[in-house]
Design an enzyme around this catalytic site. Sequence first.
Site, PDB file in Angstrom:
ATOM      1  N   ASP A 263       7.171 -39.103  -3.344  1.00  0.00           N
ATOM      2  CA  ASP A 263       7.990 -38.397  -2.363  1.00  0.00           C
ATOM      3  C   ASP A 263       7.129 -38.067  -1.142  1.00  0.00           C
ATOM      4  O   ASP A 263       6.100 -37.405  -1.258  1.00  0.00           O
ATOM      5  CB  ASP A 263       8.551 -37.109  -2.990  1.00  0.00           C
TER       6      ASP A 263
ATOM      7  N   ASP B  72      12.840 -41.317   1.657  1.00  0.00           N
ATOM      8  CA  ASP B  72      11.450 -40.887   1.468  1.00  0.00           C
ATOM      9  C   ASP B  72      11.012 -40.744   0.006  1.00  0.00           C
ATOM     10  O   ASP B  72       9.931 -40.259  -0.250  1.00  0.00           O
ATOM     11  CB  ASP B  72      11.175 -39.596   2.256  1.00  0.00           C
ATOM     12  N   GLU B  73      11.868 -41.152  -0.958  1.00  0.00           N
ATOM     13  CA  GLU B  73      11.410 -41.020  -2.346  1.00  0.00           C
ATOM     14  C   GLU B  73      11.893 -42.171  -3.220  1.00  0.00           C
ATOM     15  O   GLU B  73      12.926 -42.778  -2.953  1.00  0.00           O
ATOM     16  CB  GLU B  73      11.839 -39.679  -2.948  1.00  0.00           C
TER      17      GLU B  73
HETATM   18  N1  DCP Z   1      16.660 -34.012   5.056  1.00  0.00           N
HETATM   19  C1  DCP Z   1      17.721 -33.609   5.869  1.00  0.00           C
HETATM   20  N2  DCP Z   1      18.468 -32.501   5.539  1.00  0.00           N
HETATM   21  C2  DCP Z   1      18.172 -31.794   4.407  1.00  0.00           C
HETATM   22  C3  DCP Z   1      17.127 -32.208   3.569  1.00  0.00           C
HETATM   23  C4  DCP Z   1      16.375 -33.321   3.924  1.00  0.00           C
HETATM   24  O1  DCP Z   1      17.974 -34.246   6.895  1.00  0.00           O
HETATM   25  N3  DCP Z   1      18.902 -30.717   4.105  1.00  0.00           N
HETATM   26  C5  DCP Z   1      15.858 -35.187   5.451  1.00  0.00           C
HETATM   27  C6  DCP Z   1      14.636 -34.737   6.210  1.00  0.00           C
HETATM   28  C7  DCP Z   1      13.507 -34.908   5.266  1.00  0.00           C
HETATM   29  C8  DCP Z   1      13.969 -36.050   4.377  1.00  0.00           C
HETATM   30  O2  DCP Z   1      15.391 -35.916   4.331  1.00  0.00           O
HETATM   31  O3  DCP Z   1      12.287 -35.206   5.943  1.00  0.00           O
HETATM   32  C9  DCP Z   1      13.361 -36.008   2.981  1.00  0.00           C
HETATM   33  O4  DCP Z   1      13.785 -34.851   2.288  1.00  0.00           O
HETATM   34  P1  DCP Z   1      12.834 -34.041   1.321  1.00  0.00           P
HETATM   35  O5  DCP Z   1      13.712 -33.125   0.549  1.00  0.00           O
HETATM   36  O6  DCP Z   1      11.933 -34.955   0.567  1.00  0.00           O
HETATM   37  O7  DCP Z   1      11.983 -33.121   2.309  1.00  0.00           O
HETATM   38  P2  DCP Z   1      10.688 -33.457   3.121  1.00  0.00           P
HETATM   39  O8  DCP Z   1      10.180 -34.847   2.855  1.00  0.00           O
HETATM   40  O9  DCP Z   1      10.952 -33.168   4.559  1.00  0.00           O
HETATM   41  O10 DCP Z   1       9.655 -32.375   2.622  1.00  0.00           O
HETATM   42  P3  DCP Z   1       8.861 -32.312   1.222  1.00  0.00           P
HETATM   43  O11 DCP Z   1       9.261 -33.523   0.425  1.00  0.00           O
HETATM   44  O12 DCP Z   1       7.423 -32.298   1.606  1.00  0.00           O
HETATM   45  O13 DCP Z   1       9.308 -31.044   0.594  1.00  0.00           O
HETATM   46 MG    MG Z   2       9.963 -35.522   0.887  1.00  0.00          MG
END
Ligand code: DCP
Ligand code: MG
Length: 355
Positions: A11, A105-106
């Site tokens: 992730d 992203d995962e």
């Molecule tokens: N995303 C979004 N709205 C949300 C949650 C996520 O648009 N409510 C998008 C932005 C994030 C991406 O999806 O960058 C990936 O979600 P993640 O939950 O993996 O969050 P991040 O990668 O940003 O942070 P981390 O994985 O480090 O917690």
């Molecule tokens: Mg993420």
Amino acid sequence: MSGQRKIIHVDCDSFYASVEMRDDSSLRDVPLAVGGDGGRGVVATCNYKARAFGVRSAMPASEARRLCPGLVMVPPDMPRYRSVSQHVMGILRDLTDLVEPLSLDEAFLDVSDVTEHRGSATLMARYLRERIREEVGITVSAGVAPNKFLAKIASDWKKPDGLFVIRPDDVADFVRALAVEKLFGVGKVTAAKLHGMGIETCGDMQSVGPEVLTERFGKQGYRLHEMAHGRDERQVVVARVAKSVSVERTFSQDLPDRSACETVMVDLVAELERRLARKGGSKPIHKLFVKIRYSDFSTHTLERVREQVAVPQLDDYLPLFRELVGETDRPVRLLGLGVRFRNDDAPVTQLRLFD
Ligand code: DCP
Ligand code: MG
């Protein structure tokens, strides 16, 4: 029951924000959020500096600004995040075909049968993290475990830029202490119900029989019972076989004219060749195509049947490109090119019908 599996969950850390920080060094040392900034804007994600102030995904931009007055906000650029995602997934697929992306992203990987890296999933996860850092320029967290739900919890355990491994022998101890909120599908409502039953951890849940859980939660109750014992038999599901392979690039500044486009195409063709070697294998090519998006967002593609090419070169694409753009120069926002593979299945089935 299937034998012991090795699952990796990868992730990306603060994904959209990490891409923005990678591409603009002025954003690296400030609290940063990606999202809509207007009166009703919402935070899509934010970097870890902003999280220290309490800023979170899905929070109204106004609240984020109140919590973090110095917050820098940039609008999302999905085409760029998609292209970074393709790059990351390509690296994962270099290790194994058994990759199941869950979002941009995962992804889950089943590496049970991978013999490289001495067959060690821990070494594989280290290698993937390192390669993504070097080649893509962002950090990812990874979790290694005998099944999907534990691997996903593990990737979150040492975030950001972390690696956490749950070995088969550690599973029992790990789940016993695990808070029920961490389980897949347990949101606020289910968690509150469980707390009401005196259940805080998976250990607590183990002492309640599966009957009680199914009676209370239906089908989900059985899944809860299984997860509380560290069990999850869900397979890593690989999507479709690739029907096409393509590369595209969105430019932070529009390309002014056709000759600038042709220069960029040299890089795109080289990247396509790498991606073909990885994804296309030796599948026969059916068509070539070119895609262009102008600064006014109008998007055009042109494809032509070209069956005799093994690895398409710049000279194969230039005629298509020139036909597509015509004689005038307009600012170009995005350029892409790719191949479609021949669908071999159809003729074979027909042949069999007439055998
Ligand atoms: N995303 C979004 N709205 C949300 C949650 C996520 O648009 N409510 C998008 C932005 C994030 C991406 O999806 O960058 C990936 O979600 P993640 O939950 O993996 O969050 P991040 O990668 O940003 O942070 P981390 O994985 O480090 O917690
Ligand atoms: Mg993420």
